[in-house]
Structure formats: structure tokens, C-alpha cells
Design an enzyme around this catalytic site. Structure first.
Site, PDB file in Angstrom:
ATOM      1  N   ASP A 313       5.028   4.203   7.400  1.00  0.00           N
ATOM      2  CA  ASP A 313       5.610   2.857   7.236  1.00  0.00           C
ATOM      3  C   ASP A 313       5.618   2.076   8.551  1.00  0.00           C
ATOM      4  O   ASP A 313       5.847   0.867   8.550  1.00  0.00           O
ATOM      5  CB  ASP A 313       7.051   2.967   6.710  1.00  0.00           C
ATOM      6  CG  ASP A 313       7.078   3.421   5.257  1.00  0.00           C
ATOM      7  OD1 ASP A 313       6.034   3.349   4.575  1.00  0.00           O
ATOM      8  OD2 ASP A 313       8.153   3.863   4.800  1.00  0.00           O
ATOM      9  N   LYS A 340      -0.120   0.663  -0.236  1.00  0.00           N
ATOM     10  CA  LYS A 340       1.305   0.346  -0.041  1.00  0.00           C
ATOM     11  C   LYS A 340       1.591  -1.023  -0.678  1.00  0.00           C
ATOM     12  O   LYS A 340       0.830  -1.495  -1.500  1.00  0.00           O
ATOM     13  CB  LYS A 340       1.643   0.378   1.452  1.00  0.00           C
ATOM     14  CG  LYS A 340       1.568   1.786   2.051  1.00  0.00           C
ATOM     15  CD  LYS A 340       2.646   2.677   1.477  1.00  0.00           C
ATOM     16  CE  LYS A 340       2.610   4.082   2.027  1.00  0.00           C
ATOM     17  NZ  LYS A 340       3.537   4.971   1.323  1.00  0.00           N
ATOM     18  N   ARG A 344      -2.411  -2.495   3.717  1.00  0.00           N
ATOM     19  CA  ARG A 344      -1.900  -2.777   5.069  1.00  0.00           C
ATOM     20  C   ARG A 344      -2.988  -2.704   6.143  1.00  0.00           C
ATOM     21  O   ARG A 344      -2.799  -3.264   7.224  1.00  0.00           O
ATOM     22  CB  ARG A 344      -0.715  -1.853   5.398  1.00  0.00           C
ATOM     23  CG  ARG A 344       0.528  -2.264   4.634  1.00  0.00           C
ATOM     24  CD  ARG A 344       1.745  -1.430   4.959  1.00  0.00           C
ATOM     25  NE  ARG A 344       2.909  -1.974   4.259  1.00  0.00           N
ATOM     26  CZ  ARG A 344       4.014  -1.290   4.000  1.00  0.00           C
ATOM     27  NH1 ARG A 344       4.117  -0.018   4.371  1.00  0.00           N
ATOM     28  NH2 ARG A 344       5.023  -1.866   3.376  1.00  0.00           N
TER      29      ARG A 344
END
Ligand code: S3P
Length: 427
Positions: A313, A340, A344
Site C-alpha cells: 500500500d 488495487k 497504481r
């Protein structure tokens, strides 16, 4: 909503960030299927956790806020009520994947859906093992939402997940609570272990051998009190801001430092970051500390392999740090970034290029050569909270104005992020 970000001179002072999102979901879900009343302190106020709350309310669970606590009245393993409407997981992968493990064992049918981003995300990774346990689940072609779950009896399984994913592992651990016998779960890399830590607090025995987790079914959880630490994944934005904006020193109060979550700190330290822990302690099985950060000169790093699940993350904000580090930063084995809340890798590469920083993107990562002078630009958040917040930090370092489009998505994990940013860095 657009957010305008201007260059910052320095950041100093103390910041408290919202409660950990992952731990908050788990506390609500276990509280809901525990027998008795659970008290959760410092639950995340983010929209993702609100999605879990909303689904549990639709399933008949009373959840109320009183002073600084959230009170969950659990009805035991079979205390949920058949929902009248489609359960709405919003933007939250954790909600849909963890809750599905519970719904698969209920004596009723339910449908769970989410927003446009969640409807693109892969659910086959939970559908396949849940079906192996005997669950009846239908999805769209390609294994996407909505899921139609016809609950029933579950068998234990011995499962090796093809992805290192705490959402898959936790989905199966929750389903395993209902199975007749012992379930074993293994994964190719160690993902965050909050579920394994929290289950014993709710009275359920968990057997751990390396990455293997075992749990015996028909183990009824009892109510518990959970104190949620600050979310390291939210603190990460301010940690990197303080490292990169010269003359900064910042204290982040009471942050979870579970070893399966602090990959970012380990990588930043290897790059030369001056970060230290103070006031270390463990509450509810989760280590936490105050994190002290001072601005630092960083060197590039090569990141891949087993550390990826621990830093997954934080890779967008690490990419911003990489633009200011001397030399090359290489990230590989991070294909999960493509599935995600947004893709990303694409979102980082497109937005950094808009700020004038070249990025080489691969299917499973990227290469960034620093240091780069960033220029203010219009940033597409892709409606992804971590992209919006990472590029807000990039904006502090850029020449001129940076505008973050659809910046309200930060509320998914960090309501108040932009207020804190303005207080700390943009007076
Ligand atoms: C989470 C696990 C991770 C992480 C997500 C939260 C959790 O996802 O990216 O933000 O709470 O279990 P995966 O399990 O899909 O890697």
C-alpha cells in the site's frame, strides 16, 4: 473536489492519524459474529470501514459510537439476519473479501456489490477456495462483482493461495470458523497478520507454523475489547513528506508497527532515512510506537521479493520518495499494484510524468531515477485515495501549484488528510 497544493517550507510538530483501516475492519467483523458486546477504541472513520459498518447494519448488527468507543452487539456465529437489499461494499476490497468468508457459511442467500473500481477487481482469488470449502457463489464472467452467495455448510481445506494476500487469508480464516474440522492456509509470501493476532483476543485458537495458519472450525468467538493503533499506511504520507521537505522534523503519535506492515520504514532506512521509534508498546497483540522523522538525504534502492506484501500500500508514496533519492530506485514483483483501487503502476507513472519526472513502467513495477525537480501539474487521482495523498506530498516539493482532481477520495482511509496537510505544511 479539486485540492490545490503549494510548495512547503518545512513540517514540524506532532500528528495523530486515524485508526488502522485493516484492524478496524477485522474488529467490526469479529465483533459482529462474536457472542456479546465488543468495544472498539479508535476505529477508523474512513469510508472503507463505514462500508463494513453499513453491510453489518444491513445484516442486523447494532453498531453505535459512544464517546471515543464503538460498541458492537454481536449475535454469535449465526446471529446475522438475511439482508433485504444488496450489500454495498463501496470501494472496499477488504469489506467484500472478508465479509464473503462469513456470508458463505450463513443459512441464507445474499448479494454483495461495490462501486465501479471494486467491480473491476479480481474476486476469483476468494471464490475458488470458498467453492473448495463447499460454498455456492456466482460472480460475473471474469470473477468480478456482484457476488451471489448462497450460504451453507462448509468443509475445512488445506489451501495454498497463489497470491500473498491478507484479504484472501482472512476471508478463509473467517469461513474456517464455520467449517467442520481444521483449515490450513499458506501463501507465497507473508501478508499482514492482523486476523491471526485478533482471533485469539476473541477467544479463537490459531496455530501458526511459519506462514502456515491453522484454525479449527465451530470455534465460537466471544466479545472482546480492541484498541486500534494509528494507521501506518496513513502516517506514511507524512513520514515521506517530513523526510523530503528540508528542515522538517515530525512526530507521528501512536502508530501500529506490526512487522508485516513496516516494509516502508525498512526500505526508507536502507535509503538513508532518519526514522526512530519512541514509546514502544504492544496493545491487543499489535506493536505500536511514536515515530520520529527528520528530513534526510536518500539514496535509491532495489525493492522486490518477500518485502512486497509488507509495502504494497506504500509503493505510491515510495515512488514519490524515489524522485528525490540519488540514483535509481527499482520496484519489481509488485504486479498486485495493477489490481488495487486503481492500476497504481499506471497512475504513478502517468502523474509523475505530468510532473516532469521520467518513469519506466513494467508489468510488475517501475524504475525512477532521482533526484528530479518536480513541476506543479494537474494530477488525476484515478479516484484512488493513496494516489491522491501520494501526489499531494509530491506537490509540496514541486515548483508552482499542483492540483489534485477528485481529492475527496482521500476519505476512503484518511478523512481530514488535507486539513492536516494544510495545518502542517501549507500555512
Ligand atoms: C488489506 C490487505 C491488502 C491491502 C489492503 C488491505 C487487508 O490487500 O492492500 O489495503 O486489510 O487485509 P491484499 O490482501 O489484496 O494484498
Amino acid at each position: 473536489m479539486d485540492q490545490s497544493i503549494k510548495p512547503a517550507t518545512n513540517l514540524h510538530g506532532k500528528i495523530a492519524v486515524p485508526g488502522d483501516k485493516s484492524i478496524s475492519h477485522r474488529a467490526l467483523l469479529l465483533g459482529a459474529i462474536a457472542q456479546g458486546t465488543s468495544h472498539i477504541h479508535n476505529l477508523s472513520p474512513g469510508k472503507d470501514v463505514m462500508s463494513t459498518r453499513g453491510c453489518l447494519a444491513q445484516l442486523g448488527i447494532s453498531i453505535e459510537d459512544e464517546a471515543s468507543e464503538t460498541i458492537v452487539k454481536g449475535g454469535g456465529l449465526y446471529g446475522l439476519r438475511k439482508p433485504v437489499q444488496i450489500l454495498d461494499a463501496g470501494n472496499s476490497g477488504t469489506t467484500v473479501r472478508l465479509l464473503s468468508g462469513i456470508l458463505a457459511a450463513q443459512p441464507f442467500a445474499s448479494v454483495i456489490d461495490g462501486d465501479a473500481s471494486l467491480q473491476r477487481r479480481p474476486m476469483a482469488r476468494i471464490i475458488a477456495p470458498l467453492r473448495e470449502m463447499g460454498a455456492h457463489i456466482e460472480a460475473e464472467e471474469g470473477g468480478t462483482l456482484p457476488l451471489h452467495i448462497h450460504g451453507g455448510r462448509l468443509n475445512p481445506i488445506d489451501y495454498f493461495s497463489p497470491v500473498a494476500s491478507a484479504q484472501v487469508k482472512s476471508c478463509l480464516l473467517l469461513a474456517a470458523l464455520y467449517a467442520d474440522g481444521e483449515t490450513q492456509i499458506d501463501e507465497p509470501g507473508l501478508s499482514r497478520n492482523h486476523t491471526e493476532i485478533m482471533l485469539p483476543i476473541f477467544g479463537v485458537d490459531v496455530k501458526k507454523r511459519g506462514r502456515r495458519v491453522g484454525i479449527s472450525g465451530q470455534a465460537a468467538p466471544h466479545a472482546a475489547d480492541v484498541d486500534v493503533p494509528g494507521d501506518l499506511s496513513s502516517a506514511a504520507f507524512f513520514i515521506v513528506a517530513a523526510l523530503l521537505v528540508s528542515g522538517s522534523h515530525l512526530m507521528l503519535k501512536d502508530i501500529g508497527i506490526n512487522p508485516t506492515r513496516i516494509g516502508l520504514l525498512r526500505v526508507l532506512e536502507s535509503m538513508g532515512a532518519r526514522v526512530s521509534f519512541e514509546n514502544q508498546r504492544t496493545i491487543c497483540g499489535e506493536p505500536r510506537a511514536d515515530i520520529y522523522v527528520r528530513s534526510s538525504d536518500l539514496q535509491g534502492a532495489s525493492i522486490g521479493g518477500d518485502i512486497i506484501p509488507e509495502i504494497i500500500d506504500e509503493l505510491p508514496i515510495l515512488a514519490i520518495a524515489a524522485t528525490q533519492a540519488y540514483g535509481e530506485t527499482v520496484v519489481r514483483h509488485a504486479k498486485e499494484l495493477r489490481v488495487k483501487e486503481s492500476d497504481r503502476i499506471e497512475a504513478v507513472a502517468m502523474n509523475l510524468r505530468a510532473m516532469g519526472a521520467p518513469v519506466k513502467a513494467f508489468e510488475d513495477g517501475f524504475v525512477i531515477r532521482g533526484p528530479q525537480r518536480l513541476r506543479g501539474a494537474t494530477i488525476d487521482s484515478y479516484h484512488d485515495h493513496r494516489i491522491a495523498m501520494a501526489f499531494a506530498i509530491a506537490g509540496l516539493l514541486a515548483d508552482g501549484e499542483t492540483v489534485i482532481k477528485s481529492a475527496e477520495c482521500a476519505e476512503i482511509s484518511y478523512p481530514g488528510f488535507f486539513n492536516t496537510l494544510h495545518e502542517m505544511a501549507l500555512q
